[in-house]
Enzyme design. Structure first.
Site, short mmCIF file in Angstrom:
data_model
loop_
_atom_site.label_atom_id
_atom_site.label_comp_id
_atom_site.label_asym_id
_atom_site.label_seq_id
_atom_site.Cartn_x
_atom_site.Cartn_y
_atom_site.Cartn_z
N CYS A 51 60.96 13.63 79.37
CA CYS A 51 61.41 12.88 78.21
C CYS A 51 62.34 11.76 78.67
O CYS A 51 63.29 12.00 79.42
CB CYS A 51 62.14 13.82 77.25
SG CYS A 51 62.85 12.96 75.82
N CYS A 54 66.08 12.55 77.24
CA CYS A 54 66.96 13.65 77.68
C CYS A 54 66.56 14.28 79.01
O CYS A 54 67.28 15.14 79.52
CB CYS A 54 67.05 14.73 76.61
SG CYS A 54 65.57 15.76 76.45
N CYS A 103 65.57 17.04 72.55
CA CYS A 103 66.38 16.06 71.82
C CYS A 103 65.74 15.55 70.54
O CYS A 103 66.34 14.77 69.82
CB CYS A 103 66.70 14.88 72.74
SG CYS A 103 65.25 13.90 73.19
N CYS A 123 48.41 12.78 72.82
CA CYS A 123 48.37 11.32 72.92
C CYS A 123 49.83 10.84 72.88
O CYS A 123 50.47 10.88 71.84
CB CYS A 123 47.55 10.79 71.75
SG CYS A 123 47.25 9.03 71.79
#
Length: 136
Positions: A51, A54, A103, A123
């Site tokens: 991510c 985070c 997050c 996706c």
């Protein structure tokens, strides 16, 4: 964001300061990058995807495939608990939104039309993920 108790909690001002405008638009405002424009769409190196907001581990290169849809596509998360799926009926469609469990960052959508044995296609917007190469 969805009603979920995320580990990482920041104010919108903090998110705006830490993310680029495009990352903020996608991750915090549930936007979408234009198809075919993301850096990871046609990117097939060995490693992990995390991510961008985070650092939570989301996907591995082994689960990535070319769906031809214009966005990076994966058939399974690296760690199932790191992905939260939400019902999304925005824009006149019924879809499953995919967010980071760490997050709450919007990552993209999940479709049941993947070509592998999982039958799934995560996706994902390139701007919502960071890649780290596999260490040899």
């Amino acid at each position: 964001m969805a009603s979920h108790d995320f580990k990482v909690k920041k104010t919108e001002a903090q998110w705006r300061e830490e993310l680029t405008p495009e990352q903020y638009y996608v991750c915090r405002e549930k936007g979408t990058e234009r198809p075919g424009t993301g850096q990871y769409d046609q990117f097939f190196k060995e490693g992990e995807y995390h991510c961008v907001a985070c650092g939570e581990k989301l996907f591995e290169s082994q689960s990535k495939f070319d769906a031809g849809c214009g966005w990076p596509s994966f058939d399974a998360p690296a760690v199932a608990e790191n992905i939260t799926e939400n019902h999304d009926n925005s824009h006149g469609m019924i879809r499953t939104e995919v967010v980071c469990s760490g997050c709450g960052a919007h990552l993209g959508h999940l479709f049941p039309d993947g070509p592998t044995d999982t039958g799934m296609r995560y996706c994902i917007n390139s701007v919502s993920i960071d890649f780290s190469a596999e260490e040899n």
